[in-house]
Design a protein around this motif. Structure first.
Motif, PDB file in Angstrom:
ATOM      1  N   PHE A   1       0.847  -1.200   0.000  1.00 15.84           N
ATOM      2  CA  PHE A   1       0.000   0.000   0.000  1.00 15.84           C
ATOM      3  C   PHE A   1       0.877   1.243   0.000  1.00 15.84           C
ATOM      4  O   PHE A   1       1.304   1.726   1.035  1.00 15.84           O
ATOM      5  N   ARG A   2       1.161   1.743  -1.186  1.00 19.84           N
ATOM      6  CA  ARG A   2       2.008   2.934  -1.296  1.00 19.84           C
ATOM      7  C   ARG A   2       1.199   4.077  -1.873  1.00 19.84           C
ATOM      8  O   ARG A   2       0.849   4.065  -3.045  1.00 19.84           O
ATOM      9  N   PRO A   3       0.899   5.094  -1.069  1.00 16.40           N
ATOM     10  CA  PRO A   3       0.131   6.233  -1.571  1.00 16.40           C
ATOM     11  C   PRO A   3       0.891   6.942  -2.686  1.00 16.40           C
ATOM     12  O   PRO A   3       2.123   6.976  -2.668  1.00 16.40           O
ATOM     13  N   ALA A   4       0.149   7.515  -3.640  1.00 16.87           N
ATOM     14  CA  ALA A   4       0.795   8.228  -4.725  1.00 16.87           C
ATOM     15  C   ALA A   4       1.319   9.576  -4.231  1.00 16.87           C
ATOM     16  O   ALA A   4       2.273  10.122  -4.778  1.00 16.87           O
ATOM     17  N   LYS A   5       0.657  10.103  -3.203  1.00 20.96           N
ATOM     18  CA  LYS A   5       1.017  11.454  -2.762  1.00 20.96           C
ATOM     19  C   LYS A   5       1.254  11.461  -1.258  1.00 20.96           C
ATOM     20  O   LYS A   5       0.480  10.879  -0.497  1.00 20.96           O
ATOM     21  N   SER A   6       2.356  12.119  -0.831  1.00 25.29           N
ATOM     22  CA  SER A   6       2.650  12.237   0.593  1.00 25.29           C
ATOM     23  C   SER A   6       2.368  13.649   1.066  1.00 25.29           C
ATOM     24  O   SER A   6       2.689  14.614   0.380  1.00 25.29           O
ATOM     25  N   LEU A   7       1.741  13.770   2.220  1.00 25.27           N
ATOM     26  CA  LEU A   7       1.474  15.082   2.806  1.00 25.27           C
ATOM     27  C   LEU A   7       2.303  15.231   4.069  1.00 25.27           C
ATOM     28  O   LEU A   7       2.438  14.286   4.847  1.00 25.27           O
ATOM     29  N   LEU A   8       2.877  16.401   4.273  1.00 23.65           N
ATOM     30  CA  LEU A   8       3.582  16.667   5.526  1.00 23.65           C
ATOM     31  C   LEU A   8       3.688  18.170   5.729  1.00 23.65           C
ATOM     32  O   LEU A   8       4.138  18.895   4.841  1.00 23.65           O
ATOM     33  N   LEU A   9       3.228  18.641   6.882  1.00 21.91           N
ATOM     34  CA  LEU A   9       3.438  20.043   7.228  1.00 21.91           C
ATOM     35  C   LEU A   9       4.831  20.155   7.833  1.00 21.91           C
ATOM     36  O   LEU A   9       5.296  19.242   8.503  1.00 21.91           O
ATOM     37  N   SER A  10       5.493  21.278   7.582  1.00 25.45           N
ATOM     38  CA  SER A  10       6.797  21.463   8.213  1.00 25.45           C
ATOM     39  C   SER A  10       6.586  21.582   9.715  1.00 25.45           C
ATOM     40  O   SER A  10       5.498  21.934  10.169  1.00 25.45           O
ATOM     41  N   PRO A  11       7.609  21.262  10.523  1.00 21.98           N
ATOM     42  CA  PRO A  11       7.434  21.361  11.973  1.00 21.98           C
ATOM     43  C   PRO A  11       6.871  22.721  12.402  1.00 21.98           C
ATOM     44  O   PRO A  11       6.002  22.780  13.279  1.00 21.98           O
ATOM     45  N   ALA A  12       7.335  23.791  11.766  1.00 23.88           N
ATOM     46  CA  ALA A  12       6.850  25.123  12.150  1.00 23.88           C
ATOM     47  C   ALA A  12       5.374  25.280  11.799  1.00 23.88           C
ATOM     48  O   ALA A  12       4.583  25.809  12.596  1.00 23.88           O
ATOM     49  N   GLU A  13       4.985  24.814  10.583  1.00 25.88           N
ATOM     50  CA  GLU A  13       3.566  24.888  10.194  1.00 25.88           C
ATOM     51  C   GLU A  13       2.705  24.051  11.140  1.00 25.88           C
ATOM     52  O   GLU A  13       1.643  24.481  11.594  1.00 25.88           O
ATOM     53  N   ALA A  14       3.188  22.834  11.414  1.00 26.85           N
ATOM     54  CA  ALA A  14       2.427  21.936  12.288  1.00 26.85           C
ATOM     55  C   ALA A  14       2.185  22.595  13.637  1.00 26.85           C
ATOM     56  O   ALA A  14       1.080  22.567  14.183  1.00 26.85           O
ATOM     57  N   GLN A  15       3.235  23.205  14.170  1.00 27.27           N
ATOM     58  CA  GLN A  15       3.138  23.889  15.460  1.00 27.27           C
ATOM     59  C   GLN A  15       2.146  25.041  15.369  1.00 27.27           C
ATOM     60  O   GLN A  15       1.346  25.269  16.283  1.00 27.27           O
ATOM     61  N   ALA A  16       2.172  25.763  14.231  1.00 28.81           N
ATOM     62  CA  ALA A  16       1.338  26.957  14.093  1.00 28.81           C
ATOM     63  C   ALA A  16      -0.147  26.606  13.977  1.00 28.81           C
ATOM     64  O   ALA A  16      -0.994  27.315  14.520  1.00 28.81           O
ATOM     65  N   VAL A  17      -0.481  25.521  13.251  1.00 31.35           N
ATOM     66  CA  VAL A  17      -1.906  25.229  13.019  1.00 31.35           C
ATOM     67  C   VAL A  17      -2.513  24.338  14.112  1.00 31.35           C
ATOM     68  O   VAL A  17      -3.732  24.189  14.187  1.00 31.35           O
ATOM     69  N   ARG A  18      -1.665  23.752  14.958  1.00 31.41           N
ATOM     70  CA  ARG A  18      -2.110  22.725  15.886  1.00 31.41           C
ATOM     71  C   ARG A  18      -3.283  23.143  16.770  1.00 31.41           C
ATOM     72  O   ARG A  18      -4.318  22.475  16.806  1.00 31.41           O
ATOM     73  N   ASP A  19      -3.127  24.263  17.474  1.00 33.72           N
ATOM     74  CA  ASP A  19      -4.153  24.643  18.450  1.00 33.72           C
ATOM     75  C   ASP A  19      -5.482  24.968  17.778  1.00 33.72           C
ATOM     76  O   ASP A  19      -6.543  24.572  18.247  1.00 33.72           O
ATOM     77  N   ALA A  20      -5.402  25.687  16.629  1.00 33.63           N
ATOM     78  CA  ALA A  20      -6.632  26.023  15.923  1.00 33.63           C
ATOM     79  C   ALA A  20      -7.294  24.760  15.381  1.00 33.63           C
ATOM     80  O   ALA A  20      -8.522  24.598  15.454  1.00 33.63           O
ATOM     81  N   ALA A  21      -6.472  23.835  14.857  1.00 30.13           N
ATOM     82  CA  ALA A  21      -7.026  22.585  14.310  1.00 30.13           C
ATOM     83  C   ALA A  21      -7.703  21.776  15.410  1.00 30.13           C
ATOM     84  O   ALA A  21      -8.759  21.173  15.197  1.00 30.13           O
ATOM     85  N   LEU A  22      -7.120  21.797  16.596  1.00 30.06           N
ATOM     86  CA  LEU A  22      -7.714  21.063  17.713  1.00 30.06           C
ATOM     87  C   LEU A  22      -9.063  21.668  18.096  1.00 30.06           C
ATOM     88  O   LEU A  22     -10.046  20.953  18.328  1.00 30.06           O
ATOM     89  N   ALA A  23      -9.107  23.013  18.117  1.00 30.13           N
ATOM     90  CA  ALA A  23     -10.365  23.687  18.474  1.00 30.13           C
ATOM     91  C   ALA A  23     -11.455  23.358  17.451  1.00 30.13           C
ATOM     92  O   ALA A  23     -12.603  23.096  17.808  1.00 30.13           O
ATOM     93  N   GLU A  24     -11.077  23.345  16.155  1.00 29.40           N
ATOM     94  CA  GLU A  24     -12.048  22.997  15.105  1.00 29.40           C
ATOM     95  C   GLU A  24     -12.558  21.565  15.291  1.00 29.40           C
ATOM     96  O   GLU A  24     -13.750  21.289  15.159  1.00 29.40           O
ATOM     97  N   TRP A  25     -11.629  20.684  15.580  1.00 26.99           N
ATOM     98  CA  TRP A  25     -11.966  19.266  15.777  1.00 26.99           C
ATOM     99  C   TRP A  25     -12.952  19.118  16.929  1.00 26.99           C
ATOM    100  O   TRP A  25     -13.974  18.436  16.818  1.00 26.99           O
ATOM    101  N   GLN A  26     -12.643  19.780  18.048  1.00 21.66           N
ATOM    102  CA  GLN A  26     -13.511  19.675  19.227  1.00 21.66           C
ATOM    103  C   GLN A  26     -14.891  20.237  18.932  1.00 21.66           C
ATOM    104  O   GLN A  26     -15.909  19.658  19.298  1.00 21.66           O
ATOM    105  N   ALA A  27     -14.919  21.405  18.253  1.00 22.79           N
ATOM    106  CA  ALA A  27     -16.204  22.044  17.969  1.00 22.79           C
ATOM    107  C   ALA A  27     -17.053  21.171  17.050  1.00 22.79           C
ATOM    108  O   ALA A  27     -18.258  21.022  17.238  1.00 22.79           O
ATOM    109  N   ALA A  28     -16.400  20.550  16.032  1.00 23.92           N
ATOM    110  CA  ALA A  28     -17.161  19.763  15.069  1.00 23.92           C
ATOM    111  C   ALA A  28     -17.694  18.466  15.673  1.00 23.92           C
ATOM    112  O   ALA A  28     -18.767  17.994  15.302  1.00 23.92           O
TER     113      ALA A  28
END
Lengths: 327, 514
Positions: free
Chosen positions: A297-324
């Motif tokens: 099972f090899r995906p054709a496309k790999s996704l990865l946020l850079s460590p800085a991006e991951a750190q930046a979006v984390r809290d907002a993404a968590l809030a969205e997840w909780q709200a949804a």
């Protein structure tokens, strides 16, 4: 008498030399150090070359590692930390407890990855795993999954690294549309577990059609159990990656030995142990190749946020997840 | 004479202070490392959910336990003793094992839903608040039943005989004998269940169904691991303790001594009414036995196949766990007896709090705080097993105390003055009065403590070094490495060992009392 004195003298010289066998302490997650994990084989292989005593110290699961490093601070006895992933490295670097490794190794990672403090040792793609005999036609995207009545069990991003990986996967794939995707998925989610093992256990018990795990999970069942019914569903959006890394602590009293371990980490002796003990991809393909099932099972496309991006979006993404999901 | 009674009266407050320190010092250590303790709206939602599910779980477990305990108290039937012993088992299951056992019955592909689908009815889902409460009732109903049953068995036979000769029907018996006993026992039972459910983590999260079911403990995990915000973690743990304190005070206010007076210890069951009450008792017994036995059978069934294929580390881990359990049980029994005897003389809410609050502490904050406190002086790894014993002692003491207290009170009321006038103090009082009369609850309590200390993961995960894993840790490591079958077998060994320890203590206590 003379002989005895000589022997006693030699002993007193030999004793401190014995006691001074340098100790390299590596803080890592629990499952790395178990008898069926990579720890024992790696310990034997490294000790054969380093004239040292390599000690793995388990610190709970992956999510607990960084908290442990911060708790111990500069007083830590550890020389290296092994098992953080790229969603945690930005926070880890910000603690200023880690020292740069100064290396530029060539790896077989499907994406570019370079971090001044951390070197990768294995990686995997997150994926939803299912049973082919019960779900022959799995959904091919998050949107198709949300539209279907296929049930899934996932992990809580607040207590588990795969859970956090899924959060970042949806964010990386859909950006501002992430809340909408989560709302769509809400009725597919049977439950959210504290860790990977509870979720995987529920899936094996038949509580859900699919579970958030890795593309290499079916290989475990194939190799260890001779069971080829498990499969990973490939999604059109691409699959988010988890890259596991190791870093040297600035407070280490064995910096040279720590460097030697980081070099060893990228040799065949370490890398060839990874696939069938940690069930992840090694960052450098072993000379003997990958075991059976690792190419299934090899995906054709790999996704990865850079460590800085991951750190930046984390809290907002968590809030969205909780709200949804908190209907 | 008064001076000879003094050592005990000093030991108990010192012990209570020590327990409070064990609860508060780690909390303070964590709060000290953090900056500020501001809690947000999400934290208060977690507090509300935690309290709601704990109140529901405690109320339902306690209320359902009353008819079951009464049926056990007044009926004699083949297998009764087995059923009473089996009552110890669910309580001893590690949370994750209990959840998987429940799912085999109530899950999506469990027995119940298979039966419903076969009858053409829609399947039910276990995930949500009701599932959380169901699991907590499964885990705590047996404990509540056993504690209330002790209450029923402690009604002196003289009172029962008097009631019979006065021609009391079931309703008069209830009003004059059973209700006073319940007034004494129930608040304590509900309190201990409420507090344990307050800190429940894996059960709530796994069966809760999503982030709406966020408890205080999960919010603490988030604060420590996700944000490394130790101040917020300490604040949340403080709120959890405060809820525990309120519960202790409420139970303290509601408890009334039954005041039956002493009896001659001739065993006499309550008269067993016939008619619909007979059927009612039968229903209560059958339903509860099925509710408890089916998930247990599933645990057994899941664990058997992998028994031959266990990793080598299981054996030393099991030995380590048994050693920890025995040490913790001995310490907890001694400490709880000291506290209960002192509280029976001069009870105080402070004593109650010291003997209850260890349960209301957050496991993560306790572990993290102890880690911070120990680290400057010694490598925490070198103290993994002593710390585990200490924490398990503190965590099992509240159960023991709750089990011993009503009977220690009765002992003091009935024999205290006689023993004082006979100058029966210290060791001889313990030897001739206390131990023989409290043998039954002591055995049961020691069994609970031993079994709990076997199963509790507690803080070991933070402290354990490479070769110090206990059996629960090995189970969690196996499940973390796809080895679900081996994990189920290791869990079966864990449960069996806990049960054997529990049974040995419990049966020993019952034999000594007979």
């Amino acid at each position: 008498m003379q002989k005895h004195l000589l022997a006693a003298g030699l002993l007193t010289i030999a004793m401190p030399a014995l006691a001074e066998t340098p100790v390299l302490t590596v803080l890592t997650y629990d499952s790395f150090t178990t008898e069926w994990g990579p720890g024992p084989a790696i310990e034997t292989a490294f000790e054969a070359t380093c004239a040292c005593d390599l000690r793995f110290v388990p610190a709970g699961d992956g999510a607990a590692l960084l908290a442990r490093v911060q708790l111990e601070g500069a007083a830590s006895d550890a020389d290296l930390v092994l098992g953080l992933d790229t969603s945690l490295t930005a926070a880890a670097s910000a603690t200023q407890l880690f020292a740069p490794h100064g290396k530029t190794p060539k790896t077989d990672l499907p994406v570019d990855f370079a971090d001044p403090n951390f070197l990768p040792f294995d990686w995997g793609w997150f994926a939803f795993v299912h049973d082919k005999t019960k779900l022959p036609e799995p959904p091919k995207s998050f949107e198709a999954l949300a539209a279907s009545d296929v049930t899934i069990v996932i992990q809580d991003p607040r207590s588990s690294t795969p859970g956090l990986g899924l959060l970042l996967w949806v964010k990386a794939a859909y950006g501002d549309r992430a809340p909408e995707i989560w709302q769509g998925l809400a009725d597919n989610i049977v439950t959210v577990t504290p860790g990977w093992s509870e979720a995987y256990g529920l899936f094996l018990e038949g509580e859900a059609d699919m579970v958030l795990s890795y593309t290499t999970s079916p290989a475990y069942h194939l190799i260890a159990e001779g069971d080829d019914t498990k499969a990973a569903a490939l999604f059109d959006e691409g699959h988010y990656m988890q890259i596991e890394v190791a870093g040297k602590l600035a407070s280490s009293d064995q910096p040279d030995l720590a460097d030697q371990f980081l070099d060893f980490m990228l040799t065949d002796a370490f890398q060839s142990v990874i696939p069938q003990t940690n069930w992840m991809y090694p960052v450098i393909t072993p000379a003997a190749g990958l075991p059976e099932g690792f190419d299934a099972f090899r995906p054709a496309k790999s996704l990865l946020l850079s460590p800085a991006e991951a750190q930046a979006v984390r809290d907002a993404a968590l809030a969205e997840w909780q709200a949804a999901l908190a209907r | 004479m008064a001076s000879r009674a003094r050592p005990l009266s000093l030991i108990a407050p010192a012990l209570a202070a020590l327990l409070l320190a064990l609860v508060l010092a780690p909390l303070a250590a964590v709060g000290w490392r953090g900056a500020g303790m501001s809690l947000g709206p999400a934290d208060w939602a977690a507090v509300r959910f935690s309290v709601t599910q704990a109140l529901l779980s405690a109320a339902i477990s306690t209320l359902l336990a009353i008819p079951v305990a009464r049926a056990l108290a007044r009926r004699r039937f083949p297998g009764r003793s087995l059923l009473v012993t089996l009552m110890g088992a669910p309580f001893l299951l590690p949370a994750v094992v209990a959840v998987l056992g429940l799912l085999a019955v109530f899950g999506r592909s469990g027995l119940l839903n298979q039966a419903l689908v076969a009858m053409g009815l829609p399947p039910i889902s276990i995930y949500g608040l009701h599932g959380v409460v169901l699991a907590h009732v499964f885990l705590n109903l047996p404990l509540a039943t056993r504690m209330i049953l002790h209450g029923w068995l402690s009604i002196p036979s003289e009172r029962i005989r008097l009631a019979q000769s006065l021609g009391f029907g079931p309703s008069e018996t209830f009003r004059h004998l059973e209700w006073p006993m319940l007034r004494e026992v129930l608040p304590g039972v509900a309190l201990v269940i409420l507090v344990i459910c307050l800190t429940s983590f894996a059960v709530v999260l796994t069966l809760g169904g999503g982030p709406a079911a966020t408890t205080i403990e999960l919010a603490i995990y988030q604060a420590v691991r996700f944000e490394f915000d130790l101040g917020r973690a300490a604040g949340l743990a403080g709120v959890q303790l405060a809820v525990g304190v309120i519960a202790v005070l409420a139970a303290w206010t509601l408890t009334r001594p039954a005041g039956f007076g002493a009896g001659l210890d001739r065993g006499l069951p309550l008269s067993a009414p016939t008619g619909w009450r007979r059927w009612g008792d039968g229903m209560a017994l059958t339903t509860s036995a099925l509710f408890l036995a089916l998930p247990l059978a599933a645990v057994l069934w899941r664990g058997l196949p992998g028994l031959t294929d266990l990793p080598a580390s299981v054996l030393p881990a099991a030995a380590r766990s048994v050693a920890v359990a025995l040490a913790s049980a001995l310490l907890a029994t001694t400490a709880a007896l000291t506290l209960a005897l002192a509280a029976a003389r001069h009870g105080s809410p402070l004593m109650e709090g010291a003997a209850t609050l260890p349960l209301a502490t957050s496991g993560l904050v306790l572990g993290t705080g102890l880690f911070l406190l120990i680290q400057p002086f010694a490598p925490p790894m070198s103290l993994a097993l002593p710390v585990t014993i200490l924490v398990n002692t503190a965590l099992s003491l509240p159960y023991l105390y709750r089990i011993l207290l009503p009977e220690a009170r009765a002992l003091q009321a009935d024999y205290g003055r006689l023993a004082d006038s006979l100058a029966l103090h210290g060791w001889s009082r313990l030897r001739w009065l206390v131990l023989p009369r409290l043998a039954r609850p002591l055995g049961f309590g020691a069994g609970i403590a031993a079994a709990l200390s076997m199963g509790d993961l507690g803080v070991i995960a933070l402290f354990a070094g490479e070769r110090q894993a206990t059996l629960p840790l090995v189970v969690s490591q196996l499940t973390g490495a796809y080895r679900m079958e081996a994990a189920a077998s290791a869990a079966l060994i864990l449960v069996t060992l806990s049960f054997v320890l529990f049974w040995a203590c419990d049966a020993g206590g019952r034999r000594a009392a007979a």
